[in-house]
Design a protein around this motif. Structure first.
Motif, mmCIF file in Angstrom:
data_model
loop_
_atom_site.group_PDB
_atom_site.id
_atom_site.type_symbol
_atom_site.label_atom_id
_atom_site.label_comp_id
_atom_site.label_asym_id
_atom_site.label_seq_id
_atom_site.Cartn_x
_atom_site.Cartn_y
_atom_site.Cartn_z
ATOM 1 N N GLN A 81 0.988 -1.434 -0.079
ATOM 2 C CA GLN A 81 0.236 0.130 -0.046
ATOM 3 C C GLN A 81 0.808 1.420 -0.144
ATOM 4 O O GLN A 81 0.648 2.461 -0.674
ATOM 5 N N SER A 116 -7.101 3.138 -5.817
ATOM 6 C CA SER A 116 -8.248 2.080 -5.862
ATOM 7 C C SER A 116 -7.909 0.814 -5.500
ATOM 8 O O SER A 116 -8.355 0.036 -4.691
ATOM 9 N N TYR A 117 -6.681 0.402 -5.826
ATOM 10 C CA TYR A 117 -5.885 -0.885 -5.313
ATOM 11 C C TYR A 117 -5.661 -0.644 -3.990
ATOM 12 O O TYR A 117 -5.852 -1.553 -3.331
ATOM 13 N N GLU A 119 -7.411 0.541 -1.517
ATOM 14 C CA GLU A 119 -8.452 0.512 -1.016
ATOM 15 C C GLU A 119 -8.947 -0.992 -0.941
ATOM 16 O O GLU A 119 -9.639 -1.674 0.098
ATOM 17 N N GLN A 120 -8.673 -1.875 -2.012
ATOM 18 C CA GLN A 120 -8.961 -3.173 -1.916
ATOM 19 C C GLN A 120 -8.091 -4.026 -1.182
ATOM 20 O O GLN A 120 -8.366 -4.811 -0.397
ATOM 21 N N GLU A 122 -6.730 -2.722 1.616
ATOM 22 C CA GLU A 122 -7.333 -2.516 3.026
ATOM 23 C C GLU A 122 -8.385 -3.139 3.497
ATOM 24 O O GLU A 122 -8.597 -3.848 4.673
ATOM 25 N N ARG A 123 -9.397 -3.693 2.648
ATOM 26 C CA ARG A 123 -10.381 -4.673 2.840
ATOM 27 C C ARG A 123 -9.576 -6.161 3.018
ATOM 28 O O ARG A 123 -10.013 -6.780 3.908
ATOM 29 N N ASP A 124 -8.747 -6.329 2.153
ATOM 30 C CA ASP A 124 -7.836 -7.577 2.444
ATOM 31 C C ASP A 124 -7.549 -7.693 3.938
ATOM 32 O O ASP A 124 -7.389 -8.604 4.542
ATOM 33 N N ALA A 190 -7.469 -11.959 -1.405
ATOM 34 C CA ALA A 190 -6.190 -10.914 -1.640
ATOM 35 C C ALA A 190 -5.446 -11.364 -2.933
ATOM 36 O O ALA A 190 -5.147 -10.404 -3.667
ATOM 37 N N HIS A 193 -7.205 -10.007 -6.135
ATOM 38 C CA HIS A 193 -6.811 -8.627 -6.106
ATOM 39 C C HIS A 193 -5.666 -8.306 -6.660
ATOM 40 O O HIS A 193 -5.302 -7.711 -7.844
ATOM 41 N N ARG A 196 -5.453 -9.239 -10.271
ATOM 42 C CA ARG A 196 -6.302 -8.106 -11.213
ATOM 43 C C ARG A 196 -5.234 -6.995 -11.438
ATOM 44 O O ARG A 196 -5.015 -6.446 -12.575
#
Length: 331
Positions: A81, A116-117, A119-120, A122-124, A190, A193, A196
């Motif tokens: 991140q 945007s990555y 944020e993804q 962070e949810r992981d 994860a 993500h 992607r």
């Protein structure tokens, strides 16, 4: 007690120094250490196994291992991140084409895309933190499945091992691996993500896009084509995601038909678990390294912006506003 602890300290040092002899005829880690302790300190070592079964010892070890593994993965997520935020800060004003259906859609700022990555991820991290909370309960004292009649203090052992509390039901404690499944599921999401991100950057590094150039340190050439500069690390990240998802599927199928309580089938949960953790740690490390060694081709990106009617939506919004303004003025 003191004799046992002194002997265990000596064995721990031998293991750390790589001098401990692991014997296959002693079946597993617990029997190896117990036998070695008996050889070192004699009769007192035979009390080591009091009020314990390998069933509760194994699952306690596994929960401790998962707890440590989650902490390592969380550190790697944070590192990636940070790398993405630093990369975004280098291109604050760079406008790039945004895509839906892999078709040009609307213009967006590159930092907006890169974040945007973040944020993804962070949810992981959040899923892993939630999973860790459920991992962190102590099965020790459940023994084989029915606990023990000996006067042990399960709350003390749970506290000493930094668990939240002992598990409430001894049968549940030794028989379920839902904490492994949850961990593998979090890793799988994860991994998807990361895959992607890998896919997008591989596309952007192609001649057709030309938006991104990896440095030589994170790309490879061809055995016969001297002009090639392949973004192999991100292709491998994309490929490893299949392995992580496969590890989850393995343990799901493993657990689906098991009666209560412990079944020897559960020894098969280790390899996919270890493999998943190794893969996701490697994927995150590669992604961080790759993101620190790429550049975005501003001129190529800017020259591509006129194609594809990226401002069509903005123009439509403008016309709607203009019509509304005209109608209001007439009224």
């Amino acid at each position: 007690r003191d004799i046992i602890l002194e002997g265990l300290d000596q064995i721990e040092k031998q293991i750390q120094d790589g001098k401990f002899e692991w014997r296959k005829d002693r079946e597993d880690v617990h029997m190896n250490i117990e036998a070695a302790l008996i050889e070192k300190v004699g009769e007192p070592a035979k009390k080591l196994h009091t009020a314990r079964s390998r069933n509760d010892q194994i699952v306690t070890d596994l929960r401790l291992w998962c707890r440590d593994a989650i902490d390592k993965i969380l550190i790697r997520i944070k590192q990636f991140q940070v790398s993405l935020v630093l990369l975004a800060s280098k291109y604050v004003d760079l406008i790039v084409p945004g895509y839906t259906h892999l078709q040009r859609a609307q213009p967006v700022l590159l930092p907006h895309l890169l974040l945007s990555y973040v944020e993804q991820l962070e949810r992981d991290a959040g899923r892993l933190i939630d999973c860790r909370e459920r991992v962190n309960f102590c099965p020790l004292g459940a023994c084989a499945l029915a606990g023990t009649g000996l006067p042990i203090d399960r709350f003390k052992t749970a506290k000493d091992l930094k668990f939240t509390a002992p598990m409430k039901n001894s049968i549940d404690a030794v028989s379920d691996r839902d904490f492994v499944l949850e961990f593998l599921a979090a890793n799988s999401i994860a991994a998807i993500h990361l895959s992607r991100i890998g896919e997008e950057w591989v596309l952007w590094a192609s001649e057709e896009f030309g938006f991104l150039t990896p440095s030589d340190s994170v790309s490879t050439g061809s055995s016969i084509m001297p002009q090639k500069k392949n973004p192999d690390p991100m292709e491998l990240v994309r490929g490893k995601s299949a392995r992580v998802v496969g590890d989850l599927m393995t343990v799901l199928v493993l657990c689906k038909g098991l009666p209560q309580a412990y079944n020897r089938d559960l020894q098969e949960d280790k390899e996919p678990l270890f493999d998943s953790v190794k893969a996701i740690l490697g994927m995150l490390e590669v992604c961080s390294e790759f993101s620190q060694n790429i550049s975005f081709n501003s001129k190529r990106i800017q020259s591509s912006l006129p194609a594809g009617y990226l401002d069509a939506t903005t123009l439509a919004d403008y016309l709607v506003k203009k019509v509304n303004t005209t109608l209001l003025s007439l009224n």
